[in-house]
Design a protein around this motif. Structure first.
Motif, PDB file in Angstrom:
ATOM      1  N   ASP A  27       0.837  -1.213   0.000  1.00 45.04           N
ATOM      2  CA  ASP A  27       0.000   0.000   0.000  1.00 45.04           C
ATOM      3  C   ASP A  27       0.867   1.257   0.000  1.00 45.04           C
ATOM      4  O   ASP A  27       0.536   2.247  -0.659  1.00 45.04           O
ATOM      5  CB  ASP A  27      -0.905   0.047   1.239  1.00 45.04           C
ATOM      6  N   PHE A  28       1.958   1.229   0.732  1.00 44.19           N
ATOM      7  CA  PHE A  28       2.873   2.373   0.772  1.00 44.19           C
ATOM      8  C   PHE A  28       3.415   2.656  -0.627  1.00 44.19           C
ATOM      9  O   PHE A  28       3.423   3.809  -1.088  1.00 44.19           O
ATOM     10  CB  PHE A  28       4.026   2.102   1.744  1.00 44.19           C
ATOM     11  N   TYR A 244      12.875  12.764  10.306  1.00 42.72           N
ATOM     12  CA  TYR A 244      11.543  12.297  10.694  1.00 42.72           C
ATOM     13  C   TYR A 244      11.677  10.936  11.371  1.00 42.72           C
ATOM     14  O   TYR A 244      12.608  10.179  11.067  1.00 42.72           O
ATOM     15  CB  TYR A 244      10.631  12.114   9.473  1.00 42.72           C
ATOM     16  N   VAL A 245      10.731  10.642  12.254  1.00 38.11           N
ATOM     17  CA  VAL A 245      10.654   9.304  12.860  1.00 38.11           C
ATOM     18  C   VAL A 245       9.204   8.840  12.781  1.00 38.11           C
ATOM     19  O   VAL A 245       8.287   9.586  13.163  1.00 38.11           O
ATOM     20  CB  VAL A 245      11.076   9.318  14.345  1.00 38.11           C
ATOM     21  N   ALA A 255       1.760  10.645   6.159  1.00 35.41           N
ATOM     22  CA  ALA A 255       2.348  11.987   6.322  1.00 35.41           C
ATOM     23  C   ALA A 255       2.725  12.596   4.972  1.00 35.41           C
ATOM     24  O   ALA A 255       2.512  13.796   4.749  1.00 35.41           O
ATOM     25  CB  ALA A 255       3.578  11.895   7.229  1.00 35.41           C
ATOM     26  N   ILE A 256       3.234  11.775   4.070  1.00 34.10           N
ATOM     27  CA  ILE A 256       3.607  12.292   2.749  1.00 34.10           C
ATOM     28  C   ILE A 256       2.331  12.749   2.014  1.00 34.10           C
ATOM     29  O   ILE A 256       2.290  13.821   1.414  1.00 34.10           O
ATOM     30  CB  ILE A 256       4.347  11.200   1.913  1.00 34.10           C
ATOM     31  N   LYS A 258      -0.524  13.693   3.294  1.00 32.81           N
ATOM     32  CA  LYS A 258      -1.056  14.889   3.949  1.00 32.81           C
ATOM     33  C   LYS A 258      -0.284  16.131   3.504  1.00 32.81           C
ATOM     34  O   LYS A 258      -0.880  17.176   3.200  1.00 32.81           O
ATOM     35  CB  LYS A 258      -0.953  14.712   5.466  1.00 32.81           C
ATOM     36  N   ALA A 259       1.054  16.004   3.459  1.00 31.03           N
ATOM     37  CA  ALA A 259       1.889  17.142   3.053  1.00 31.03           C
ATOM     38  C   ALA A 259       1.554  17.543   1.621  1.00 31.03           C
ATOM     39  O   ALA A 259       1.505  18.733   1.274  1.00 31.03           O
ATOM     40  CB  ALA A 259       3.374  16.775   3.180  1.00 31.03           C
ATOM     41  N   ARG A 260       1.313  16.561   0.764  1.00 33.77           N
ATOM     42  CA  ARG A 260       0.958  16.860  -0.645  1.00 33.77           C
ATOM     43  C   ARG A 260      -0.378  17.599  -0.740  1.00 33.77           C
ATOM     44  O   ARG A 260      -0.528  18.526  -1.521  1.00 33.77           O
ATOM     45  CB  ARG A 260       0.864  15.547  -1.447  1.00 33.77           C
ATOM     46  N   LYS A 261      -1.331  17.177   0.095  1.00 32.54           N
ATOM     47  CA  LYS A 261      -2.672  17.789   0.052  1.00 32.54           C
ATOM     48  C   LYS A 261      -2.635  19.228   0.534  1.00 32.54           C
ATOM     49  O   LYS A 261      -3.446  20.061   0.119  1.00 32.54           O
ATOM     50  CB  LYS A 261      -3.663  16.965   0.872  1.00 32.54           C
ATOM     51  N   ASN A 262      -1.697  19.523   1.448  1.00 32.05           N
ATOM     52  CA  ASN A 262      -1.624  20.866   2.015  1.00 32.05           C
ATOM     53  C   ASN A 262      -0.842  21.840   1.149  1.00 32.05           C
ATOM     54  O   ASN A 262      -0.701  23.001   1.488  1.00 32.05           O
ATOM     55  CB  ASN A 262      -0.976  20.808   3.406  1.00 32.05           C
TER      56      ASN A 262
END
Ligand SMILES: [Mg+2]
Length: 263
Positions: A27-28, A244-245, A255-256, A258-262
Motif C-alpha cells: 500500500d505504501f 523524521y521518525v 504523512a507524505i 497529507k503534506a501533498r494535500k496541504n
C-alpha cells in the motif's frame, strides 16, 4: 516534504523482515505511485546481485525492475570508473558481485592488481583473504562497498564486511581509503545519478541509525522507521538525528500524502 520526488528505501527492517513483507508495504508503494513520487530500493548488502533482489521482491509480490535497485556495489563501480578508469581490480566478493562489477565495465584481475575492492563475501575463502590482506599491506588503493559490521539473519547475524575490514586492520594497520555504501556519500551520488534528482528532492528511509540515518550528514533528509533495528530510545545516541521518525512506512505514507494535500 513538499520537495520530495523520490523515496530511497532500505530493505530489511524497512519494507520486510527476513522473508516476510510487512503488511503495509504494498500500500505504501502504491500510495507513492499515486502521488507521482518515485522509489529506489537501496541496500548495502553487496553479496547479492540485482537479479537476486528482483527475485526476492517478486516472491513477495513487489514487481519492479533493475533501474529501481541500487546496491553499494553499484556505487563502488561508479566510483572505480570515475577515479580508477580501466585499472585492474582485485575483488574480495561473491560470484554475484563479480558479475555486477564486470557488467559495469570493471576489469577484475587476480595477480597484479592496481586497486583493491572489498565486498561482502559470504563465500569468504582463507587463501583469498590472505592475498587481499597482503595487497592491502603493499599499500594499494583500498575501496570497500559498505561499513556494516553485522548483517541481520534469520537466526542471529552474519559477520559483515565491516568486521572483515577490522580483521584486515588488525593484521595490516589499514582501513579502506573509501567506503561507498550508506552512510557514505558515494551511494547518495549514485542515487542522484540513477534517479536524476538532486539530494534536496530525495528522502532516505531506513531502520539503522549508523547507516540509513547517518547518511543525513551529506545533506539529504532521512526518516527512521521503528520496524527494524533501532528503538526510539536509541535516537538520542545516534551520530546524526533523523529528520523524521515514524513507527512504520504506513505512518510515513500518510504523512507524505497529507503534506501533498496541504501544498
Ligand atoms: Mg535495514
Amino acid at each position: 516534504m513538499n520537495r520530495l520526488q523520490c523515496v530511497m528505501l532500505d530493505l530489511d527492517g524497512t519494507i520486510y523482515l527476513g522473508n516476510r513483507l510487512f503488511p503495509y508495504t504494498a500500500d505504501f508503494l502504491a500510495r507513492l505511485t499515486r502521488l507521482g513520487i518515485g522509489c529506489l530500493f537501496l541496500t548495502n548488502n553487496s553479496s547479492r546481485s540485482t537479479d537476486a533482489y528482483l527475485e526476492k521482491l517478486a516472491r513477495m509480490g513487489i514487481q519492479t525492475d533493475a533501474s529501481h535497485i541500487l546496491i553499494s556495489s553499484h556505487a563502488a563501480a561508479n566510483y572505480l570508473n570515475a577515479h580508477f578508469p580501466e585499472k585492474r581490480v582485485f575483488l574480495l566478493g561473491t560470484d554475484s558481485m563479480r558479475r555486477e562489477m564486470e557488467s559495469r565495465g570493471i576489469r577484475l584481475c587476480e595477480d597484479d592488481p592496481e586497486v583493491l575492492l572489498a565486498g561482502f563475501d559470504t563465500d569468504l575463502n582463507y587463501d583469498r583473504l590472505t592475498k587481499f590482506a597482503n595487497f592491502v599491506a603493499d599499500g594499494l588503493p583500498y575501496i570497500a562497498t559498505h561499513p556494516d559490521r553485522v548483517c541481520p539473519a534469520e537466526h542471529g547475524f552474519l559477520p559483515d564486511l565491516g568486521s572483515i575490514m577490522e580483521l584486515i586492520f588488525a593484521c595490516c594497520g589499514r582501513r579502506p581509503d573509501v567506503v561507498c555504501g550508506k552512510p557514505e556519500e558515494q551511494i547518495l551520488i549514485a542515487a542522484e545519478q540513477r534517479t536524476g534528482f538532486s539530494r534536496e528532492h530525495l528522502l532516505m528511509v531506513g531502520d539503522r541509525l549508523t547507516t540509513d540515518i547517518a547518511i543525513g550528514q551529506w545533506g539529504v533528509k532521512t526518516c527512521l522507521v521503528l520496524s527494524g533495528e533501532a528503538r526510539k530510545e536509541d535516537i538520542p545516541g545516534a551520530p546524526i538525528a533523523p529528520t523524521y521518525v515514524f513507527p512504520t512506512l504506513y505512518e510515513l505514507g500518510l504523512a507524505i500524502e497529507k503534506a501533498r494535500k496541504n501544498e
